[in-house]
Motif scaffolding. Structure first.
Motif, PDB file in Angstrom:
ATOM      1  N   SER A 189      -9.088 -11.964  -1.397  1.00  0.00           N
ATOM      2  CA  SER A 189      -8.901 -12.298  -2.812  1.00  0.00           C
ATOM      3  C   SER A 189      -9.078 -11.073  -3.689  1.00  0.00           C
ATOM      4  O   SER A 189      -9.618 -10.046  -3.259  1.00  0.00           O
ATOM      5  CB  SER A 189      -9.900 -13.385  -3.251  1.00  0.00           C
ATOM      6  N   LEU A 244       0.692 -13.964   0.268  1.00  0.00           N
ATOM      7  CA  LEU A 244       0.132 -13.379  -0.949  1.00  0.00           C
ATOM      8  C   LEU A 244       0.348 -14.367  -2.095  1.00  0.00           C
ATOM      9  O   LEU A 244       1.393 -14.403  -2.721  1.00  0.00           O
ATOM     10  CB  LEU A 244       0.833 -12.043  -1.233  1.00  0.00           C
ATOM     11  N   LYS A 248      -6.077  -3.325  -6.892  1.00  0.00           N
ATOM     12  CA  LYS A 248      -5.378  -2.694  -5.776  1.00  0.00           C
ATOM     13  C   LYS A 248      -6.250  -2.553  -4.526  1.00  0.00           C
ATOM     14  O   LYS A 248      -5.761  -2.678  -3.407  1.00  0.00           O
ATOM     15  CB  LYS A 248      -4.847  -1.323  -6.205  1.00  0.00           C
ATOM     16  N   PHE A 286       2.921  -5.354  -8.186  1.00  0.00           N
ATOM     17  CA  PHE A 286       1.812  -5.454  -7.243  1.00  0.00           C
ATOM     18  C   PHE A 286       2.114  -4.663  -5.977  1.00  0.00           C
ATOM     19  O   PHE A 286       1.226  -4.103  -5.343  1.00  0.00           O
ATOM     20  CB  PHE A 286       1.576  -6.930  -6.912  1.00  0.00           C
ATOM     21  N   SER A 335      -8.542  -4.597  -3.433  1.00  0.00           N
ATOM     22  CA  SER A 335      -8.567  -5.891  -2.753  1.00  0.00           C
ATOM     23  C   SER A 335      -7.234  -6.160  -2.064  1.00  0.00           C
ATOM     24  O   SER A 335      -7.187  -6.645  -0.922  1.00  0.00           O
ATOM     25  CB  SER A 335      -8.864  -7.006  -3.758  1.00  0.00           C
ATOM     26  N   LEU A 336      -6.155  -5.848  -2.761  1.00  0.00           N
ATOM     27  CA  LEU A 336      -4.826  -6.032  -2.186  1.00  0.00           C
ATOM     28  C   LEU A 336      -4.654  -5.182  -0.930  1.00  0.00           C
ATOM     29  O   LEU A 336      -4.132  -5.645   0.086  1.00  0.00           O
ATOM     30  CB  LEU A 336      -3.750  -5.670  -3.217  1.00  0.00           C
ATOM     31  N   HIS A 337      -5.119  -3.936  -0.987  1.00  0.00           N
ATOM     32  CA  HIS A 337      -4.955  -3.026   0.142  1.00  0.00           C
ATOM     33  C   HIS A 337      -5.732  -3.499   1.369  1.00  0.00           C
ATOM     34  O   HIS A 337      -5.279  -3.334   2.502  1.00  0.00           O
ATOM     35  CB  HIS A 337      -5.367  -1.608  -0.251  1.00  0.00           C
ATOM     36  N   TYR A 397      -4.161 -14.864   0.706  1.00  0.00           N
ATOM     37  CA  TYR A 397      -4.669 -14.028  -0.388  1.00  0.00           C
ATOM     38  C   TYR A 397      -4.588 -14.828  -1.675  1.00  0.00           C
ATOM     39  O   TYR A 397      -3.534 -15.380  -2.013  1.00  0.00           O
ATOM     40  CB  TYR A 397      -3.833 -12.753  -0.518  1.00  0.00           C
ATOM     41  N   THR A 421      -0.182  -8.924 -11.623  1.00  0.00           N
ATOM     42  CA  THR A 421       0.701  -8.946 -10.444  1.00  0.00           C
ATOM     43  C   THR A 421       2.016  -8.205 -10.658  1.00  0.00           C
ATOM     44  O   THR A 421       2.809  -8.076  -9.726  1.00  0.00           O
ATOM     45  CB  THR A 421       1.014 -10.396 -10.025  1.00  0.00           C
ATOM     46  N   GLU A 479       1.674   0.754  -1.579  1.00  0.00           N
ATOM     47  CA  GLU A 479       1.590  -0.441  -0.736  1.00  0.00           C
ATOM     48  C   GLU A 479       2.591  -0.380   0.430  1.00  0.00           C
ATOM     49  O   GLU A 479       2.265  -0.754   1.559  1.00  0.00           O
ATOM     50  CB  GLU A 479       1.817  -1.705  -1.567  1.00  0.00           C
TER      51      GLU A 479
END
Length: 372
Positions: free
Chosen positions: A230, A173, A234, A261, A236-238, A196, A258, A266
């Motif tokens: 990328s 990440l 949230k 994050f 996109s992160l997930h 990421y 971030t 998560e």
């Protein structure tokens, strides 16, 4: 050197000044400093070695006339109080990975002086720390070491539940210089790597590393990840966290986006897609993780464990529950340490002196809007 002048000059006989205000003795980097002096004979260098007390109090005595004369400033954290104190500075070379520690300083907020980080010098040692901590956990080393101190031969403890890393997945990440070296080592161990980044990297050109690279390290061409993700939201992160990650490495800069994050949602997601447990290594900043929710995730076994070189706050108070959270290894923000740290940082400075001389873009220049 490309046929250019030896060094940009203000006048025929006037030398430009490189002012170094750093917490290492000059002797620690004498080889590369000598090379800089040889390459740029028209550059005068003045070195001020800070003490630990200087760093702790933030008070370092730097003569005003040196600040006024300086064309280049090399520093870890010290800055003059006012922009007007350094009217001739062409760029400031920080010897830290980021510049968030000076983000509220007038030189950051009210000037256009180029600021450059030492990103790239931390990759080898921090990647080793990440892999070391993962192996310490997966090979039950802390338990075995405790048994050794008690002079107990516990072979069964060192055999149950131990697994190697071949075929496992590491999710990086923040695919900067540190993440790229983690990827290099992980690939050598037979692991799959996914990356990421804040912005999309759809082309080979966009995946290249444009920063400073310690020779023989990292992923200069961005060839190691099997998949790229990328975004700064949230969702996109997930999508990234859904990829059944075995080792999650946090190496993002600390920004508004971030901060926290990783939190309750998560950790629950990681557990849902990988019930065997994700191991988390944080070498970015403590605030990237919502720390109280991390403690709960460890207690609930939503993740396999955590290795933290950064906490929130630092130093971590003695009564903080993170100290006693299960399967949590903590080090006091030392993963970037190495005997050649200052020498590598001077190599970044030398590269930027060359680029400034030749009219090229500086390496590792900070984008103030993005925060890194």
């Amino acid at each position: 050197m490309g046929g250019g002048p030896e060094y940009p000059q203000r006048g025929e006989h006037e030398r430009e000044l490189l002012l170094c205000v750093l917490p290492w003795p000059e002797k620690a980097s004498e080889k590369v400093i000598g090379e800089i002096r040889d390459e740029f004979p028209n550059l005068e260098m003045h070195y001020i070695a800070q003490t630990y007390e200087d760093l702790k109090t933030g008070k370092t005595e730097v003569p005003e006339d040196l600040c006024k004369r300086a064309s280049y400033l090399a520093t870890l954290s010290w800055l003059p109080l006012h922009v007007s104190s350094v009217p001739n500075v062409k760029f400031i070379q920080f010897y830290s990975a980021g510049t968030n520690h000076v983000a509220k300083h007038p030189i950051y907020t009210d000037s256009k002086i180029p600021l450059c980080s030492a990103s790239g010098v931390h990759g080898p040692q921090i990647a080793e720390w990440v892999i070391m901590m993962d192996l310490v956990h997966s090979h039950k080393y802390t338990i075995l070491y405790d048994a050794q101190k008690r002079k107990e031969w516990k072979q069964k403890v060192g055999m149950e539940g131990v697994s190697d890393n071949v075929g496992k997945r590491v999710g990086v990440l923040g695919y900067g210089s540190i993440g790229r070296q983690v990827a290099r080592v992980a690939k050598a161990m037979g692991m799959d790597v996914i990356a990421y980044t804040a912005s999309p990297r759809p082309t080979p050109e966009s995946r290249r590393d444009g920063g400073f690279i310690v020779p023989g390290t990292g992923d200069p061409e961005g060839e190691y990840p099997s998949a790229w993700f990328s975004g700064l939201n949230k969702d996109s992160l997930h999508e990234f966290l859904k990829q059944k990650i075995d080792l999650l490495v946090l190496s993002v800069p600390l920004t508004k986006e971030t901060t926290h994050f990783l939190s309750t949602e998560e950790f629950a997601l990681l557990n849902e897609v990988n019930p065997a447990g994700t191991y988390i290594a944080n070498i970015s900043r403590g605030q990237v993780i919502d720390q109280p929710t991390l403690v709960k995730a460890l207690e609930r076994k939503q993740i396999r464990g955590a290795a933290l070189d950064v906490t929130d706050p630092e130093p971590l108070p003695a009564d903080d529950p993170l100290w006693t959270a299960p399967n949590c290894l903590i080090t006091p923000h030392v993963s970037g340490s190495t005997t050649v740290y200052a020498e590598r940082a001077f190599q970044v400075l030398r590269e930027n002196l060359r680029r400034e001389r030749d009219g090229k873009h500086l390496v590792n220049e900070v984008d103030r809007d993005r925060g890194y």
